[in-house]
Design a protein around this motif. Structure first.
Motif, mmCIF file in Angstrom:
data_model
loop_
_atom_site.group_PDB
_atom_site.id
_atom_site.type_symbol
_atom_site.label_atom_id
_atom_site.label_comp_id
_atom_site.label_asym_id
_atom_site.label_seq_id
_atom_site.Cartn_x
_atom_site.Cartn_y
_atom_site.Cartn_z
ATOM 1 N N VAL A 107 53.459 21.158 -2.550
ATOM 2 C CA VAL A 107 53.299 22.607 -2.683
ATOM 3 C C VAL A 107 53.800 23.014 -4.058
ATOM 4 C CG1 VAL A 107 54.040 24.862 -1.810
ATOM 5 C CG2 VAL A 107 53.543 22.998 -0.204
ATOM 6 N N CYS A 110 54.183 27.963 -4.182
ATOM 7 C CA CYS A 110 53.917 28.486 -2.830
ATOM 8 C C CYS A 110 52.516 28.180 -2.298
ATOM 9 C CB CYS A 110 54.177 29.991 -2.751
ATOM 10 S SG CYS A 110 55.882 30.456 -3.149
ATOM 11 N N PRO A 112 49.708 24.940 -1.316
ATOM 12 C CA PRO A 112 49.544 23.493 -1.142
ATOM 13 C C PRO A 112 48.399 22.992 -2.014
ATOM 14 C CG PRO A 112 48.565 24.631 0.710
ATOM 15 C CD PRO A 112 49.159 25.688 -0.170
ATOM 16 N N GLU A 215 55.159 24.983 8.566
ATOM 17 C CA GLU A 215 54.461 24.616 7.338
ATOM 18 C C GLU A 215 54.166 23.125 7.246
ATOM 19 O OE1 GLU A 215 56.297 26.273 3.874
ATOM 20 O OE2 GLU A 215 56.284 28.308 4.664
ATOM 21 N N TRP A 216 55.034 22.290 7.802
ATOM 22 C CA TRP A 216 54.766 20.843 7.736
ATOM 23 C C TRP A 216 53.572 20.483 8.618
ATOM 24 C CZ3 TRP A 216 59.859 22.560 8.755
ATOM 25 C CH2 TRP A 216 60.158 22.780 10.114
ATOM 26 N N ALA A 219 50.428 22.084 5.848
ATOM 27 C CA ALA A 219 50.313 22.009 4.387
ATOM 28 C C ALA A 219 49.311 20.961 3.915
ATOM 29 C CB ALA A 219 51.679 21.745 3.761
ATOM 30 N N THR A 242 50.624 31.342 2.386
ATOM 31 C CA THR A 242 51.520 30.784 1.381
ATOM 32 C C THR A 242 52.611 29.950 2.040
ATOM 33 O OG1 THR A 242 52.901 32.774 1.399
ATOM 34 C CG2 THR A 242 51.088 32.696 -0.210
ATOM 35 N N TYR A 243 53.333 29.212 1.200
ATOM 36 C CA TYR A 243 54.327 28.259 1.690
ATOM 37 C C TYR A 243 55.674 28.499 1.017
ATOM 38 C CZ TYR A 243 50.568 25.914 4.100
ATOM 39 O OH TYR A 243 49.540 25.642 4.965
ATOM 40 N N LYS A 245 58.092 29.863 3.018
ATOM 41 C CA LYS A 245 58.563 31.040 3.741
ATOM 42 C C LYS A 245 59.900 30.736 4.404
ATOM 43 C CE LYS A 245 54.708 31.066 6.128
ATOM 44 N NZ LYS A 245 53.976 29.987 5.428
ATOM 45 N N PHE A 248 60.299 28.098 7.026
ATOM 46 C CA PHE A 248 59.043 27.343 6.953
ATOM 47 C C PHE A 248 58.157 27.565 8.179
ATOM 48 C CE2 PHE A 248 62.177 25.239 4.302
ATOM 49 C CZ PHE A 248 61.513 25.187 3.098
ATOM 50 N N ASN A 250 54.980 29.553 9.984
ATOM 51 C CA ASN A 250 53.734 30.221 9.635
ATOM 52 C C ASN A 250 53.460 31.410 10.544
ATOM 53 O OD1 ASN A 250 52.762 28.450 7.571
ATOM 54 N ND2 ASN A 250 52.091 26.988 9.118
#
Length: 264
Positions: A107, A110, A112, A215-216, A219, A242-243, A245, A248, A250
């Motif tokens: 990333v 923010c 990926p 997020e994992w 992404a 976006t990433y 956060k 993490f 979503n």
């Protein structure tokens, strides 16, 4: 960032992790435990995480690393980082259904921008090349030398007959109600980040997710989809996902091929 080196490191680690995961998957039995959030974890998750984390930390010691299986990594405040789900789709793994993946992503600011998604039980390997374009590599896979790399791209959708993919293990009424607002030709179910890859290859036009994800989880598949011309947006306002956060986590999101007329 040396994107050529990043590509080779991420690809190799994903393949190595996939090999270790399959050794455990093919064994007569393996231990399954519940984590603090009640989600399952197996020795395959932990073995793959250790392998990938060690490899990434050695290759890129100055880059922050976020990984599902290391809770202490979840407290970071970062915008450029590596993020890993060593075994996405643990429920699919436990039930021996094959829809699980290894996910490694980079990333930057923010977003990926590079990722690899490997589904070892299905023999499918998707990733972004050093220039950001996405491909699916045909097996058999060699750790050091990539094989045939087939460019992938999203579909040109027909809004009168959309192909939709949804979660196999996390389907709910809210998702079904949302999908019902489209003219759907066919529905597919898939586990893990494979759903992003089905949109990236044009096998599906739309993947809505009205449920909790981290997020994992997303992404690497998000990076592959973006590299194939797709988009991932928040469900609420259709702005890009976006990433980095807090925590993490979503919001609900929609992954799709441009040309799909999104409804609110």
């Amino acid at each position: 960032m040396d994107h050529d080196r990043l590509f080779h490191v991420m690809r190799r680690l994903a393949l190595q992790a996939g090999e270790r995961i399959m050794q455990i998957y093919d064994s007569p039995d393996f231990e399954v435990r519940a984590k603090a959030d009640a989600s399952p974890v197996t020795e395959a998750d932990e073995a793959a995480d250790a392998l990938i984390s060690e490899g990434l930390s050695e290759a890129f010691p100055s880059l922050p690393l976020v990984t599902e299986e290391q809770a202490e990594s979840h407290d970071q405040d970062v915008s450029t980082f590596l993020i890993v789900d060593p075994l996405d789709g643990t429920k699919e793994f436990v039930q021996r259904r094959g829809d699980f993946t290894v996910n490694i992503a980079y990333v930057e600011n923010c977003l990926p921008v590079r990722g690899v998604v490997y589904a070892p039980a299905k023999g499918r390997l998707f990733y972004t090349l050093p220039d950001g374009r996405s491909v699916e590599e045909r097996g058999p896979f060699d750790l050091d030398t990539p094989g045939e790399q087939v460019p992938i791209s999203v579909s040109v959708p027909d809004n009168r007959a959309l192909m939709v993919v949804a979660s196999k293990s996390h389907r709910d009424q809210a998702t079904d109600d949302y999908i019902a607002r489209y003219a759907v030709k066919d529905m597919k179910s898939a586990g893990s980040s494979l759903k992003f890859c089905l949109v990236a290859t044009g096998e599906a036009d739309l993947y809505p997710r009205l449920g909790r994800t981290m997020e994992w989880d997303t992404a690497a598949g998000d990076a592959v989809l973006r590299g194939a011309g797709g988009e991932v947006v928040r469900f609420d306002d259709h702005t890009p996902l976006t990433y980095g956060k807090p925590g993490f986590e979503n919001p609900f999101f929609i992954a799709y091929a441009p040309g799909v007329l999104l409804v609110k």
